[in-house]
Design an enzyme around this catalytic site. Structure first.
Site, PDB file in Angstrom:
ATOM      1  N   GLN A 106       1.871  -6.077  -3.241  1.00  0.00           N
ATOM      2  CA  GLN A 106       2.310  -6.206  -1.855  1.00  0.00           C
ATOM      3  C   GLN A 106       3.567  -5.345  -1.638  1.00  0.00           C
ATOM      4  OE1 GLN A 106       1.352  -9.576  -3.498  1.00  0.00           O
ATOM      5  NE2 GLN A 106      -0.539  -8.557  -2.931  1.00  0.00           N
ATOM      6  N   ASP A 151       0.809  -1.226   0.000  1.00  0.00           N
ATOM      7  CA  ASP A 151       0.000   0.000   0.000  1.00  0.00           C
ATOM      8  C   ASP A 151       0.840   1.274   0.000  1.00  0.00           C
ATOM      9  OD1 ASP A 151      -2.210  -1.679   0.134  1.00  0.00           O
ATOM     10  OD2 ASP A 151      -2.187  -1.669   2.324  1.00  0.00           O
ATOM     11  N   GLU A 152       1.998   1.223  -0.619  1.00  0.00           N
ATOM     12  CA  GLU A 152       2.895   2.385  -0.650  1.00  0.00           C
ATOM     13  C   GLU A 152       2.443   3.441  -1.657  1.00  0.00           C
ATOM     14  OE1 GLU A 152       3.854  -0.768  -1.098  1.00  0.00           O
ATOM     15  OE2 GLU A 152       5.369  -1.300   0.408  1.00  0.00           O
ATOM     16  N   LYS A 158       1.739   2.222  -5.065  1.00  0.00           N
ATOM     17  CA  LYS A 158       2.281   1.681  -6.324  1.00  0.00           C
ATOM     18  C   LYS A 158       1.366   2.000  -7.507  1.00  0.00           C
ATOM     19  CE  LYS A 158       2.272  -2.353  -4.323  1.00  0.00           C
ATOM     20  NZ  LYS A 158       2.030  -1.986  -2.913  1.00  0.00           N
ATOM     21  N   GLY A 194      -4.593  -4.262  -3.809  1.00  0.00           N
ATOM     22  CA  GLY A 194      -5.585  -3.223  -4.105  1.00  0.00           C
ATOM     23  C   GLY A 194      -4.820  -1.974  -4.465  1.00  0.00           C
ATOM     24  N   HIS A 195      -4.792  -1.632  -5.748  1.00  0.00           N
ATOM     25  CA  HIS A 195      -4.003  -0.495  -6.215  1.00  0.00           C
ATOM     26  C   HIS A 195      -4.948   0.629  -6.619  1.00  0.00           C
ATOM     27  CE1 HIS A 195      -0.365  -3.293  -7.184  1.00  0.00           C
ATOM     28  NE2 HIS A 195      -0.744  -3.333  -5.938  1.00  0.00           N
ATOM     29  N   THR A 208       3.112 -12.754   2.556  1.00  0.00           N
ATOM     30  CA  THR A 208       2.240 -13.322   1.537  1.00  0.00           C
ATOM     31  C   THR A 208       2.949 -14.549   0.949  1.00  0.00           C
ATOM     32  OG1 THR A 208       0.812 -12.825  -0.344  1.00  0.00           O
ATOM     33  CG2 THR A 208       3.039 -11.851  -0.378  1.00  0.00           C
TER      34      THR A 208
HETATM   35  P1  GDP Z   1      -0.864   0.412  -3.519  1.00  0.00           P
HETATM   36  O1  GDP Z   1      -1.448  -0.895  -3.078  1.00  0.00           O
HETATM   37  O2  GDP Z   1       0.606   0.484  -3.269  1.00  0.00           O
HETATM   38  O3  GDP Z   1      -1.214   0.774  -4.927  1.00  0.00           O
HETATM   39  O4  GDP Z   1      -1.522   1.520  -2.580  1.00  0.00           O
HETATM   40  P2  GDP Z   1      -3.064   1.622  -2.130  1.00  0.00           P
HETATM   41  O5  GDP Z   1      -3.865   2.106  -3.266  1.00  0.00           O
HETATM   42  O6  GDP Z   1      -3.509   0.369  -1.451  1.00  0.00           O
HETATM   43  O7  GDP Z   1      -2.963   2.687  -0.974  1.00  0.00           O
HETATM   44  C1  GDP Z   1      -2.469   3.970  -1.174  1.00  0.00           C
HETATM   45  C2  GDP Z   1      -3.551   4.975  -0.775  1.00  0.00           C
HETATM   46  O8  GDP Z   1      -2.975   6.257  -0.667  1.00  0.00           O
HETATM   47  C3  GDP Z   1      -4.662   5.109  -1.816  1.00  0.00           C
HETATM   48  O9  GDP Z   1      -5.844   5.490  -1.176  1.00  0.00           O
HETATM   49  C4  GDP Z   1      -4.142   6.255  -2.700  1.00  0.00           C
HETATM   50  O10 GDP Z   1      -5.197   6.960  -3.364  1.00  0.00           O
HETATM   51  C5  GDP Z   1      -3.492   7.134  -1.662  1.00  0.00           C
HETATM   52  N1  GDP Z   1      -2.343   7.914  -2.117  1.00  0.00           N
HETATM   53  C6  GDP Z   1      -1.375   7.594  -3.026  1.00  0.00           C
HETATM   54  N2  GDP Z   1      -0.431   8.562  -3.069  1.00  0.00           N
HETATM   55  C7  GDP Z   1      -0.801   9.487  -2.165  1.00  0.00           C
HETATM   56  C8  GDP Z   1      -0.220  10.713  -1.718  1.00  0.00           C
HETATM   57  O11 GDP Z   1       0.839  11.130  -2.139  1.00  0.00           O
HETATM   58  N3  GDP Z   1      -0.909  11.412  -0.753  1.00  0.00           N
HETATM   59  C9  GDP Z   1      -2.075  10.973  -0.218  1.00  0.00           C
HETATM   60  N4  GDP Z   1      -2.663  11.722   0.725  1.00  0.00           N
HETATM   61  N5  GDP Z   1      -2.654   9.832  -0.623  1.00  0.00           N
HETATM   62  C10 GDP Z   1      -2.012   9.097  -1.556  1.00  0.00           C
HETATM   63  P1  IMO Z   2      -0.960  -4.160  -2.262  1.00  0.00           P
HETATM   64  O1  IMO Z   2      -0.513  -4.684  -3.604  1.00  0.00           O
HETATM   65  C1  IMO Z   2      -0.950  -4.644   2.066  1.00  0.00           C
HETATM   66  C2  IMO Z   2      -0.956  -8.717   3.623  1.00  0.00           C
HETATM   67  C3  IMO Z   2      -2.220  -9.173   4.350  1.00  0.00           C
HETATM   68  C4  IMO Z   2      -1.627 -10.189   5.318  1.00  0.00           C
HETATM   69  C5  IMO Z   2      -0.515 -10.832   4.496  1.00  0.00           C
HETATM   70  C6  IMO Z   2      -0.927 -12.134   3.821  1.00  0.00           C
HETATM   71  O2  IMO Z   2      -2.249  -3.463  -2.298  1.00  0.00           O
HETATM   72  O3  IMO Z   2       0.135  -3.379  -1.607  1.00  0.00           O
HETATM   73  P2  IMO Z   2      -2.498 -12.814   1.805  1.00  0.00           P
HETATM   74  O4  IMO Z   2      -3.873 -12.339   1.417  1.00  0.00           O
HETATM   75  O5  IMO Z   2      -1.465 -12.543   0.778  1.00  0.00           O
HETATM   76  O6  IMO Z   2      -2.496 -14.217   2.286  1.00  0.00           O
HETATM   77  O7  IMO Z   2      -2.126 -11.936   3.096  1.00  0.00           O
HETATM   78  O8  IMO Z   2      -0.155  -9.887   3.499  1.00  0.00           O
HETATM   79  N1  IMO Z   2      -1.200  -8.205   2.248  1.00  0.00           N
HETATM   80  C7  IMO Z   2      -1.146  -6.905   1.939  1.00  0.00           C
HETATM   81  N2  IMO Z   2      -0.961  -5.819   2.711  1.00  0.00           N
HETATM   82  N3  IMO Z   2      -1.074  -4.506   0.728  1.00  0.00           N
HETATM   83  C8  IMO Z   2      -1.234  -5.583  -0.052  1.00  0.00           C
HETATM   84  O9  IMO Z   2      -1.232  -5.500  -1.415  1.00  0.00           O
HETATM   85  C9  IMO Z   2      -1.319  -6.856   0.537  1.00  0.00           C
HETATM   86  N4  IMO Z   2      -1.498  -8.120   0.073  1.00  0.00           N
HETATM   87  C10 IMO Z   2      -1.407  -8.927   1.132  1.00  0.00           C
HETATM   88  O10 IMO Z   2      -2.830  -8.097   5.011  1.00  0.00           O
HETATM   89  O11 IMO Z   2      -1.022  -9.519   6.399  1.00  0.00           O
HETATM   90 MG    MG Z   3      -2.946  -1.607  -1.785  1.00  0.00          MG
END
Ligand code: GDP
Ligand code: IMO
Ligand code: MG
Length: 428
Positions: free
Chosen positions: A223, A13-14, A16, A40-41, A238
């Site tokens: 991840q 969830d960085e 990406k 979840g991107h 994972t």
């Molecule tokens: P991913 O899994 O690495 O693609 O990241 P996620 O989508 O799960 O989580 C990132 C969250 O932060 C999402 O709700 C994005 O819309 C949000 N986001 C991404 N970049 C930024 C940023 O620079 N600032 C803020 N406030 N939100 C951001």
């Molecule tokens: P993105 O791509 C954050 C975590 C789960 C759990 C562990 C194992 O959005 O960054 P799994 O479902 O793979 O058996 O879960 O890994 N996890 C994530 N945490 N972002 C994800 O994906 C994740 N995918 C799995 O919360 O701790």
């Molecule tokens: Mg995510």
């Protein structure tokens, strides 16, 4: 030509999705190489928001090809739902979304096994997303799995039944676990039609040819490196290799084809699910980060655990991935903090170290912090690095100096446009 890589350096969830969506404009192909619908991107642009689970984050860039590589595990139900959303949004994906024949399929019973085994673990549960990821990779390495290319084979139904029966006998170990397979199975079978409507390719030949033809390719990680099956905080990880090495396995390319490796880190740190998190602030401060950062899972909606940036952890994942440039996201989340902390070392048994211990899940780690002053102002409308407040520049420079990798991008908001590009390098 080389393949550039974008991946997460923390626990997922960085941001990406956002960075891939932005950078995709510089590439011809975006390819996912591991993971599955546990990802979840989130992408935001033109006032719209999309959350992608299996589809690569280049899908909204017209003309660009998107490959779901062999290393990915696919749940036909989730993929069909995602495609339906793309259709509703008027995205022209036909001919642009390709599936590797060697990608493994997640069956409904894989999901049940995931849920049953998690609930049987009680307090020591992983905190899985329950999407069936672990059981599907287990069947892959156990040599029982079904692959995308199998759907068209004449013995597919029989092989499906055999695997399902095996799963049902395993599920019998968990007598308290209830499930209703008939409905899910019908949905799954229906969704296979959607998979069949997409172009299937031998991903390894496809990528090889694309490189020969001079196409620019971006590999999109899911991840984060701390969730890697080998190098993450095992067993709280994972079931795939989330690091750069996973690109070679998950797309079928040789190591010498890897170009730039863009590592993404938030300006602080989060984790969702169980497991060690040395800089976690399980208190009011963590709650403040969660609220300011909207830190709730994009796949499960669970609150994310929050804390400060952890430099020993980042150094470890920079080392594992061969990171050549950094993208720092969500810096705006720190806008209202008077001071910002960063862990520069760990104290374990009275000794300071910068290394992650083998027994990270068991030992008491006390992070040693360095304090930086905050900028306490909005970063809205700042598009140039030089216009960032001095305190924000100081913070970023301190990170660069410590991590010894240049920061090429700084994200200041969820929207595609909220990105300060300092010096991004793309393989040509
Ligand atoms: P991913 O899994 O690495 O693609 O990241 P996620 O989508 O799960 O989580 C990132 C969250 O932060 C999402 O709700 C994005 O819309 C949000 N986001 C991404 N970049 C930024 C940023 O620079 N600032 C803020 N406030 N939100 C951001
Ligand atoms: P993105 O791509 C954050 C975590 C789960 C759990 C562990 C194992 O959005 O960054 P799994 O479902 O793979 O058996 O879960 O890994 N996890 C994530 N945490 N972002 C994800 O994906 C994740 N995918 C799995 O919360 O701790
Ligand atoms: Mg995510």
């Amino acid at each position: 030509m080389a393949i550039d890589v974008i991946l997460g350096l923390q626990w997922g969830d960085e941001g990406k999705g956002k960075i891939v969506d932005y950078l995709a404009a510089n590439y011809d192909i975006v390819a996912r190489f591991q993971g599955g619908p546990n990802a979840g991107h989130t992408l935001k642009f033109d006032g719209k928001k999309f959350v992608l689970h299996t589809v690569p984050s280049g899908i909204f860039r017209p003309g660009l090809l998107n490959l779901i590589g062999n290393g990915v595990v696919i749940d036909p139900i989730t993929l069909a739902a995602e495609i339906q959303k793309l259709e509703a949004a008027g995205v022209d994906y036909q001919g642009r979304l390709l599936l590797s024949r060697k990608a493994h399929l997640i069956l409904p019973t894989h999901r049940y096994l995931d849920a049953a085994s998690e609930s049987a673990k009680g307090k020591s549960k992983i905190g899985s997303t329950l999407k069936g990821i672990g059981p599907t990779y287990m069947d892959k390495t156990g040599r029982n799995g079904l692959r995308v290319g199998d759907i068209k084979r004449s013995n597919f139904e029989e092989r499906y039944r055999t695997l399902k029966e095996k799963h049902l006998s395993l599920l019998a170990i968990y007598p308290d676990f209830d499930f209703d397979l008939a409905e899910e199975e019908a949905k799954w079978m229906e969704s296979l039609e959607v998979l069949l409507s997409l172009q299937q390719v031998d991903g390894e030949y496809f990528i090889h040819q694309a490189l020969k033809d001079g196409k620019r390719i971006l590999a999109e990680g899911a991840q984060g490196s701390m969730l890697d099956i080998d190098f993450g905080t095992y067993p709280f990880v994972t079931s795939s290799n989330t690091i750069t090495a996973g690109v070679c396995i998950g797309l079928g390319v040789a190591p010498d084809k890897i170009g730039e490796v863009i590592g993404i880190s938030k300006a602080y740190c989060t984790r969702v699910g169980s497991g060690p998190f040395p800089t976690e602030e399980d208190n009011e401060l963590g709650e403040r980060l969660r609220q300011e950062g909207g830190e709730f899972g994009a796949t499960t909606g669970r609150p994310r655990r929050c804390g400060w940036l952890d430099l020993p952890q980042l150094k470890y994942t920079i080392m594992l991935n061969g990171v050549t440039q950094l993208a720092i996201t969500k810096i705006d989340v720190l806008n209202n903090f008077e001071s910002i902390q960063v862990a520069t070392a760990y104290e374990i048994d009275g000794q300071l170290t910068e290394k992650l211990p083998y027994d990270i899940c068991d030992v008491d780690i006390r992070p040693a912090y360095e304090t930086h002053r905050g900028w306490v102002q909005s970063l809205d409308n700042i598009t140039e690095y030089d216009n960032l407040p001095e305190a924000a520049q100081d913070y970023l420079q301190a990170l660069e100096a410590n991590l010894k990798v240049p920061i090429s991008m700084i994200s200041t908001g969820p929207e595609r446009s909220k990105l300060i590009v300092k010096s991004v390098k793309v393989s040509v």
